[in-house]
Enzyme design. Structure first.
Site, PDB file in Angstrom:
ATOM      1  N   ASP A  24       0.828  -1.205   0.000  1.00 49.96           N
ATOM      2  CA  ASP A  24       0.000   0.000   0.000  1.00 49.96           C
ATOM      3  C   ASP A  24       0.869   1.265   0.000  1.00 49.96           C
ATOM      4  O   ASP A  24       1.983   1.251   0.520  1.00 49.96           O
ATOM      5  CB  ASP A  24      -0.911  -0.026   1.239  1.00 49.96           C
ATOM      6  CG  ASP A  24      -2.097   0.891   1.082  1.00 49.96           C
ATOM      7  OD1 ASP A  24      -2.335   1.390  -0.037  1.00 49.96           O
ATOM      8  OD2 ASP A  24      -2.792   1.128   2.086  1.00 49.96           O
ATOM      9  N   ARG A  37      -0.310   8.943 -10.224  1.00 50.54           N
ATOM     10  CA  ARG A  37      -0.376   7.737  -9.382  1.00 50.54           C
ATOM     11  C   ARG A  37       0.264   6.525 -10.066  1.00 50.54           C
ATOM     12  O   ARG A  37       0.838   5.659  -9.415  1.00 50.54           O
ATOM     13  CB  ARG A  37      -1.836   7.414  -9.049  1.00 50.54           C
ATOM     14  CG  ARG A  37      -2.489   8.379  -8.081  1.00 50.54           C
ATOM     15  CD  ARG A  37      -3.967   8.046  -7.902  1.00 50.54           C
ATOM     16  NE  ARG A  37      -4.158   6.695  -7.425  1.00 50.54           N
ATOM     17  CZ  ARG A  37      -4.075   6.328  -6.146  1.00 50.54           C
ATOM     18  NH1 ARG A  37      -3.828   7.231  -5.235  1.00 50.54           N
ATOM     19  NH2 ARG A  37      -4.258   5.079  -5.790  1.00 50.54           N
ATOM     20  N   ASN A  72     -10.710  -3.465  -5.648  1.00 52.95           N
ATOM     21  CA  ASN A  72      -9.979  -2.463  -6.450  1.00 52.95           C
ATOM     22  C   ASN A  72     -10.668  -2.107  -7.770  1.00 52.95           C
ATOM     23  O   ASN A  72     -10.303  -1.135  -8.419  1.00 52.95           O
ATOM     24  CB  ASN A  72      -8.545  -2.938  -6.757  1.00 52.95           C
ATOM     25  CG  ASN A  72      -7.616  -2.884  -5.561  1.00 52.95           C
ATOM     26  OD1 ASN A  72      -6.693  -3.689  -5.424  1.00 52.95           O
ATOM     27  ND2 ASN A  72      -7.832  -1.928  -4.675  1.00 52.95           N
ATOM     28  N   TRP A  73     -11.721  -2.891  -8.162  1.00 51.88           N
ATOM     29  CA  TRP A  73     -12.454  -2.558  -9.400  1.00 51.88           C
ATOM     30  C   TRP A  73     -13.152  -1.214  -9.274  1.00 51.88           C
ATOM     31  O   TRP A  73     -13.576  -0.632 -10.270  1.00 51.88           O
ATOM     32  CB  TRP A  73     -13.483  -3.643  -9.733  1.00 51.88           C
ATOM     33  CG  TRP A  73     -12.857  -4.955 -10.068  1.00 51.88           C
ATOM     34  CD1 TRP A  73     -12.868  -6.075  -9.285  1.00 51.88           C
ATOM     35  CD2 TRP A  73     -12.115  -5.304 -11.241  1.00 51.88           C
ATOM     36  NE1 TRP A  73     -12.176  -7.091  -9.897  1.00 51.88           N
ATOM     37  CE2 TRP A  73     -11.702  -6.648 -11.111  1.00 51.88           C
ATOM     38  CE3 TRP A  73     -11.747  -4.609 -12.396  1.00 51.88           C
ATOM     39  CZ2 TRP A  73     -10.951  -7.311 -12.081  1.00 51.88           C
ATOM     40  CZ3 TRP A  73     -10.996  -5.269 -13.366  1.00 51.88           C
ATOM     41  CH2 TRP A  73     -10.605  -6.614 -13.198  1.00 51.88           C
TER      42      TRP A  73
HETATM   43  C1  FPP Z   1      -1.903   0.031  -3.292  1.00 52.05           C
HETATM   44  O1  FPP Z   1      -1.462   1.352  -3.363  1.00 52.05           O
HETATM   45  C2  FPP Z   1      -1.486  -0.692  -4.470  1.00 52.05           C
HETATM   46  C3  FPP Z   1      -2.310  -1.356  -5.345  1.00 52.05           C
HETATM   47  C4  FPP Z   1      -3.770  -1.443  -5.186  1.00 52.05           C
HETATM   48  C5  FPP Z   1      -1.803  -1.975  -6.542  1.00 52.05           C
HETATM   49  C6  FPP Z   1      -0.516  -2.685  -6.356  1.00 52.05           C
HETATM   50  C7  FPP Z   1      -0.046  -3.076  -7.667  1.00 52.05           C
HETATM   51  C8  FPP Z   1       1.240  -3.055  -8.082  1.00 52.05           C
HETATM   52  C9  FPP Z   1       2.394  -2.664  -7.226  1.00 52.05           C
HETATM   53  C10 FPP Z   1       1.565  -3.381  -9.479  1.00 52.05           C
HETATM   54  C11 FPP Z   1       1.114  -4.666 -10.017  1.00 52.05           C
HETATM   55  C12 FPP Z   1       1.559  -5.942  -9.422  1.00 52.05           C
HETATM   56  C13 FPP Z   1       2.374  -6.864 -10.048  1.00 52.05           C
HETATM   57  C14 FPP Z   1       2.336  -8.263  -9.648  1.00 52.05           C
HETATM   58  C15 FPP Z   1       3.300  -6.521 -11.101  1.00 52.05           C
HETATM   59  P1  FPP Z   1      -2.530   2.523  -3.484  1.00 52.05           P
HETATM   60  O2  FPP Z   1      -2.676   2.859  -4.903  1.00 52.05           O
HETATM   61  O3  FPP Z   1      -3.791   2.137  -2.794  1.00 52.05           O
HETATM   62  O4  FPP Z   1      -1.787   3.652  -2.720  1.00 52.05           O
HETATM   63  P2  FPP Z   1      -2.482   4.834  -1.875  1.00 52.05           P
HETATM   64  O5  FPP Z   1      -3.152   4.191  -0.701  1.00 52.05           O
HETATM   65  O6  FPP Z   1      -1.319   5.677  -1.472  1.00 52.05           O
HETATM   66  O7  FPP Z   1      -3.437   5.526  -2.800  1.00 52.05           O
END
Ligand code: FPP
Length: 244
Positions: A24, A37, A72-73
């Site tokens: 996260d 982002r 996440n969708w």
């Molecule tokens: C959470 O950060 C992250 C995600 C929901 C996506 C994670 C995906 C990757 C790192 C890339 C794909 C994975 C692979 C296997 C290559 P956030 O976006 O919720 O961060 P925030 O809370 O700061 O907004």
């Protein structure tokens, strides 16, 4: 001796077999730097390989990462597309066989696009014989859905006379979870400062140690991972019993 070698030596022999990670803070990492982002996700992908290589060096057998949750969708379609493009790129370009890494997956892939499903299948087959660290990728995964599906399968088995209710035990339930065959999770790390599980491995984390760190995922480097292992090594695991 390099700093990293020194730090590796400071670990004791109690290495967790299986570490789960909620990656996260990608978005906040990017926003803080005035970036889109998607840059946070791009930088975050690099940390996955760093963690897997370090895990292999110190003897962690399996890493499970939460790449995309069933919740996440609800993100903007542009961000969803970017995340899946990154997943495909990572799976196609990373040299897993050179590092002897075996890739496995959790989650419902039936609703994913064909290119992603094909990429998943290919990497699964290509790495199936590898004997090093397992990188288990939770993609369109939700623990409640996983549990519900296990309940449905077990109920059908009961209805068809395949099992007796009295025979139902933890093992049989675990055989219907997507983590089947992986070691128990010793440590779960969530980066980014939030202290919740977000529908991740609710059954599997029953006795795991939990480490919540404020570090954003793109900053979670080799040393941060070692810090989490050191934190784990300070914990006294009692599994509900008393200290012996
Ligand atoms: C959470 O950060 C992250 C995600 C929901 C996506 C994670 C995906 C990757 C790192 C890339 C794909 C994975 C692979 C296997 C290559 P956030 O976006 O919720 O961060 P925030 O809370 O700061 O907004």
């Amino acid at each position: 001796m390099s700093l990293n070698e020194y730090i590796f030596k400071s670990l004791d022999s109690n290495i967790p077999k299986h570490v789960a990670l909620i990656m996260d803070g990608n978005g906040r990492w990017a926003t803080l730097r005035g970036l889109d982002r998607s840059k946070g996700h791009q930088e975050g992908v690099k940390r996955i390989s760093d963690v897997v290589r370090t895990a292999d060096k110190i003897g962690v057998k399996a890493i499970t990462i939460f790449a995309f949750s069933t919740e996440n969708w609800s993100r903007p379609q542009k961000e969803i597309d970017e995340i899946f493009a990154l997943v495909r790129k990572y799976l196609k370009e990373e040299r897993f066989n050179e590092d002897n890494v075996k890739i496995t997956f959790m989650g419902d892939h039936s609703i994913l696009d064909e290119d992603t499903r094909k990429t998943i299948q290919e990497v699964r087959e290509k790495t199936s014989g590898n004997t090093g660290t397992i990188l288990n990728i939770a993609l369109n995964y939700g623990s409640k859905e996983e549990t519900l599906n296990a309940i449905k399968t077990i109920s059908k088995d009961y209805k068809n006379g395949k099992i007796d209710i009295e025979e139902l035990d933890y093992n049989r339930v675990e055989n219907h979870l997507m983590s089947k065959g992986l070691p128990d999770i010793d440590l779960m790390v969530r980066t980014g400062g939030e202290k919740r599980l977000s529908n991740f491995l609710l059954w599997q984390l029953a006795y795991s140690e939990l480490h919540f760190t404020p570090v954003y995922w793109p900053d979670y480097n080799e040393l941060e991972f070692i810090n989490s292992i050191k934190e784990y090594q300070k914990r006294e695991r009692r599994f509900g019993g008393l200290k012996l």
